[in-house]
Every structure is written in structure tokens, then in C-alpha cells.
Design an enzyme around this catalytic site. Structure first.
Site, PDB file in Angstrom:
ATOM      1  N   HIS A  20      31.762  62.475  36.689  1.00 57.29           N
ATOM      2  CA  HIS A  20      32.350  62.603  35.449  1.00 57.29           C
ATOM      3  C   HIS A  20      32.301  63.914  35.109  1.00 57.29           C
ATOM      4  O   HIS A  20      31.630  64.736  35.288  1.00 57.29           O
ATOM      5  CB  HIS A  20      31.224  61.858  34.408  1.00 57.29           C
ATOM      6  N   TYR A 128      56.531  74.508  36.246  1.00 59.66           N
ATOM      7  CA  TYR A 128      55.458  74.326  35.584  1.00 59.66           C
ATOM      8  C   TYR A 128      54.880  72.774  35.769  1.00 59.66           C
ATOM      9  O   TYR A 128      54.257  72.091  34.885  1.00 59.66           O
ATOM     10  CB  TYR A 128      55.368  74.481  34.007  1.00 59.66           C
ATOM     11  N   ALA A 129      55.287  72.155  36.853  1.00 62.77           N
ATOM     12  CA  ALA A 129      55.170  70.898  37.182  1.00 62.77           C
ATOM     13  C   ALA A 129      53.586  70.735  37.917  1.00 62.77           C
ATOM     14  O   ALA A 129      53.181  70.545  38.879  1.00 62.77           O
ATOM     15  CB  ALA A 129      56.099  70.149  38.148  1.00 62.77           C
ATOM     16  N   ASN A 130      52.839  71.023  36.935  1.00 58.38           N
ATOM     17  CA  ASN A 130      51.190  70.966  37.308  1.00 58.38           C
ATOM     18  C   ASN A 130      50.290  70.428  36.390  1.00 58.38           C
ATOM     19  O   ASN A 130      50.704  70.493  35.072  1.00 58.38           O
ATOM     20  CB  ASN A 130      50.758  72.697  37.620  1.00 58.38           C
TER      21      ASN A 130
END
EC number: 5.4.99.62
Length: 139
Positions: A20, A128-130
């Protein structure tokens, strides 16, 4: 906590070990990955597999309670940002929970990747594909 099946043994293994609030990164081909963090490199060539393809497989397997995204995606990659928000909306419905969306600067995002259990690199070549995925529980 795992909730499905995936063929890639490295991805399956890291998801099965998540507790978790542990984090897992899905990134584009250009994000610097700290040497101290496990790298799972899925990139074959530019755009293959795409960020959304990798994210779809990972979120099918992983219970997600929160995500962290670079603020810059809103301005520099608005189409992917909208696609990502739609994906997260569908994921919330599928999981039956609310997914908290947090934004940070790209510089802070890069620093936070060092704390992740692993970074999964896609072949995506758009800015910014993160995303940092924060693990939830299924109960």
C-alpha cells in the site's frame, strides 16, 4: 497488490511485490531513470509500445489509489493529458474507488522516480508522457 495477469515477468513480479502506497512509474522513452531504481525497458522503437498501451496493461494488473503527473503535460501535451484523464476516470469506475490526481513540476517528478519500486519505460516519444502510480489495496 496484483489483480490480474500480465505476460511480462518483470512487470508481474514488481506489481506482486507492491505494498500500500508503494509507487511504480510508467514513462516515455526520454525520462532519465535513476541508477538506483529498477528499470523495466519495454521500448522497441519510437512509439512502440506507446505510453497508453503500457499504462493500460499495468493498470489492468495494479490497484491504483493515486497518481502523480508533471504539471507541464497540460500545456505541452494536452491531447495525451485528456486521454490520460479519461483512462483514469474509467479505471476509477472499474476499481470502484476514487483515484487522487496530484500534479508536480517535471523536476520534482524526476526526483520522485528515485523512490519508486521500478520505472517501466515505454517507446513513447511525446513530451511529459510520464506518470507515478501509487498502489492501493483491493479490500
Amino acid at each position: 497488490m496484483k489483480k490480474g495477469t500480465v505476460l511480462n515477468s518483470d512487470i508481474s513480479s514488481v506489481i506482486s511485490r507492491l505494498g500500500h502506497t508503494d509507487t511504480l512509474v510508467v514513462c516515455d522513452a526520454g525520462l532519465p531513470i535513476p541508477k538506483s531504481t529498477t528499470r523495466i525497458d519495454m521500448a522497441l522503437t519510437q512509439g512502440v509500445p506507446s505510453f497508453m498501451q503500457v499504462l493500460g496493461v499495468v493498470t489492468n494488473e495494479m490497484q491504483v489509489e493515486a497518481v502523480i503527473i508533471a504539471e507541464e503535460i497540460k500545456q505541452h501535451n494536452p491531447q495525451l493529458h485528456e486521454t490520460l484523464l479519461t483512462h483514469l476516470e474509467h479505471l476509477q469506475k472499474h476499481q470502484g474507488n476514487t483515484i487522487e490526481i496530484r500534479y508536480t513540476t517535471h523536476e520534482q517528478f524526476k526526483q520522485q522516480t528515485a523512490e519508486s519500486q521500478a520505472v517501466i519505460r515505454s517507446g513513447e516519444c511525446s513530451p511529459y508522457a510520464n506518470i507515478i502510480l501509487c498502489a492501493g489495496v483491493t479490500f
